[in-house]
Design a protein around this motif. Structure first.
Motif, PDB file in Angstrom:
ATOM      1  N   VAL A   1       0.846  -1.201   0.000  1.00  0.00           N
ATOM      2  CA  VAL A   1       0.000   0.000   0.000  1.00  0.00           C
ATOM      3  C   VAL A   1       0.875   1.242   0.000  1.00  0.00           C
ATOM      4  N   LEU A   2       1.844   1.305   0.904  1.00  0.00           N
ATOM      5  CA  LEU A   2       2.696   2.492   1.016  1.00  0.00           C
ATOM      6  C   LEU A   2       3.542   2.690  -0.239  1.00  0.00           C
ATOM      7  N   GLY A   3       4.124   1.626  -0.751  1.00  0.00           N
ATOM      8  CA  GLY A   3       4.930   1.748  -1.969  1.00  0.00           C
ATOM      9  C   GLY A   3       4.102   2.249  -3.146  1.00  0.00           C
ATOM     10  N   THR A   4       2.908   1.699  -3.316  1.00  0.00           N
ATOM     11  CA  THR A   4       2.037   2.127  -4.405  1.00  0.00           C
ATOM     12  C   THR A   4       1.561   3.559  -4.187  1.00  0.00           C
ATOM     13  N   PHE A   5       1.215   3.893  -2.945  1.00  0.00           N
ATOM     14  CA  PHE A   5       0.785   5.254  -2.621  1.00  0.00           C
ATOM     15  C   PHE A   5       1.852   6.266  -3.034  1.00  0.00           C
TER      16      PHE A   5
ATOM     17  N   PHE B   1      11.025  -1.836   0.786  1.00  0.00           N
ATOM     18  CA  PHE B   1       9.977  -2.829   0.978  1.00  0.00           C
ATOM     19  C   PHE B   1      10.274  -4.181   0.348  1.00  0.00           C
ATOM     20  N   GLY B   2      11.368  -4.281  -0.377  1.00  0.00           N
ATOM     21  CA  GLY B   2      11.696  -5.535  -1.050  1.00  0.00           C
ATOM     22  C   GLY B   2      11.780  -6.721  -0.104  1.00  0.00           C
ATOM     23  N   ALA B   3      12.376  -6.515   1.047  1.00  0.00           N
ATOM     24  CA  ALA B   3      12.523  -7.610   2.004  1.00  0.00           C
ATOM     25  C   ALA B   3      11.193  -8.001   2.643  1.00  0.00           C
ATOM     26  N   LEU B   4      10.250  -7.078   2.689  1.00  0.00           N
ATOM     27  CA  LEU B   4       8.949  -7.364   3.298  1.00  0.00           C
ATOM     28  C   LEU B   4       7.980  -8.033   2.336  1.00  0.00           C
ATOM     29  N   SER B   5       7.935  -7.516   1.110  1.00  0.00           N
ATOM     30  CA  SER B   5       6.884  -7.967   0.194  1.00  0.00           C
ATOM     31  C   SER B   5       7.358  -8.247  -1.220  1.00  0.00           C
ATOM     32  N   GLY B   6       8.592  -7.917  -1.509  1.00  0.00           N
ATOM     33  CA  GLY B   6       9.067  -8.016  -2.883  1.00  0.00           C
ATOM     34  C   GLY B   6       8.875  -6.720  -3.639  1.00  0.00           C
ATOM     35  N   ALA B   7       8.177  -5.765  -3.043  1.00  0.00           N
ATOM     36  CA  ALA B   7       7.945  -4.431  -3.619  1.00  0.00           C
ATOM     37  C   ALA B   7       7.445  -4.505  -5.056  1.00  0.00           C
ATOM     38  N   SER B   8       6.390  -5.247  -5.263  1.00  0.00           N
ATOM     39  CA  SER B   8       5.821  -5.345  -6.609  1.00  0.00           C
ATOM     40  C   SER B   8       5.206  -4.019  -7.044  1.00  0.00           C
ATOM     41  N   ILE B   9       4.455  -3.375  -6.183  1.00  0.00           N
ATOM     42  CA  ILE B   9       3.755  -2.101  -6.388  1.00  0.00           C
ATOM     43  C   ILE B   9       3.060  -1.996  -7.745  1.00  0.00           C
ATOM     44  N   ASN B  10       2.712  -3.132  -8.314  1.00  0.00           N
ATOM     45  CA  ASN B  10       1.995  -3.183  -9.587  1.00  0.00           C
ATOM     46  C   ASN B  10       1.408  -4.589  -9.693  1.00  0.00           C
ATOM     47  N   PRO B  11       0.083  -4.703  -9.756  1.00  0.00           N
ATOM     48  CA  PRO B  11      -0.509  -6.046  -9.805  1.00  0.00           C
ATOM     49  C   PRO B  11       0.031  -6.913 -10.944  1.00  0.00           C
TER      50      PRO B  11
ATOM     51  N   ILE C   1      -2.965  -9.807  -1.369  1.00  0.00           N
ATOM     52  CA  ILE C   1      -2.049  -8.708  -1.034  1.00  0.00           C
ATOM     53  C   ILE C   1      -1.705  -7.906  -2.285  1.00  0.00           C
ATOM     54  N   TYR C   2      -1.306  -8.608  -3.334  1.00  0.00           N
ATOM     55  CA  TYR C   2      -0.767  -7.957  -4.522  1.00  0.00           C
ATOM     56  C   TYR C   2      -1.828  -7.443  -5.484  1.00  0.00           C
ATOM     57  N   LEU C   3      -3.066  -7.849  -5.272  1.00  0.00           N
ATOM     58  CA  LEU C   3      -4.158  -7.318  -6.088  1.00  0.00           C
ATOM     59  C   LEU C   3      -4.898  -6.196  -5.370  1.00  0.00           C
ATOM     60  N   LEU C   4      -5.055  -6.308  -4.054  1.00  0.00           N
ATOM     61  CA  LEU C   4      -5.801  -5.305  -3.300  1.00  0.00           C
ATOM     62  C   LEU C   4      -4.940  -4.118  -2.861  1.00  0.00           C
ATOM     63  N   ALA C   5      -3.733  -4.374  -2.393  1.00  0.00           N
ATOM     64  CA  ALA C   5      -2.892  -3.288  -1.864  1.00  0.00           C
ATOM     65  C   ALA C   5      -2.628  -2.185  -2.886  1.00  0.00           C
TER      66      ALA C   5
END
Length: 131
Positions: free
Chosen positions: A44-48, A80-90, A108-112
């Motif tokens: 969420v934060l990375g995409t924001f 955020f890479g270590a937490l989630s992979g920092a996809s920030i794009n579905p 996570i990766y579709l909703l965030a």
């Protein structure tokens, strides 16, 4: 908008497929290393941050907007890479997930990114009204 989403997914599938063929391994995923809630907040934060910088850069017609956007993507990957992979794009997450069959954390990766993007649009609107 559907054509854009389709193009994003198709591009992701082609890229992940080529990477998979070249490495003979399943494509890399943004699999959460932290609890699902932490990964969700990271996405969420990375995409924001990314969407807010894009909106400001486009609205202000900033000559250096591309640099700012690239720096935000780099910062998101580092932070955020270590937490989630920092996809920030579905599409960045979905294409490799489909090819590897690993869809456990799809929510996570579709909703965030939807939440982060909507929050960025809302904050951008507030900033414009405050001017």
């Amino acid at each position: 908008m559907a054509a854009y989403w389709g193009a994003q997914l198709l591009g992701g599938l082609v890229g992940a497929g080529l990477a998979s063929l070249l490495s003979l391994e399943a494509p890399a995923l943004g699999t959460p290393k932290a609890a699902s809630g932490g990964a969700f907040l990271a996405e969420v934060l990375g995409t924001f941050l990314l969407v807010l910088v894009i909106l400001v850069a486009v609205h202000q017609r900033l000559a250096w907007g591309g640099v700012a956007i690239g720096l935000v993507v780099t910062m998101a990957a580092l932070a955020f890479g270590a937490l989630s992979g920092a996809s920030i794009n579905p599409a960045r997450w979905l294409a490799p997930a489909l090819l590897s069959g690993r869809l456990e954390e799809a929510w996570i990766y579709l909703l965030a990114p939807l939440v982060g993007g909507a929050l960025a649009a809302w904050v951008h609107g507030l900033l414009l009204r405050a001017r």
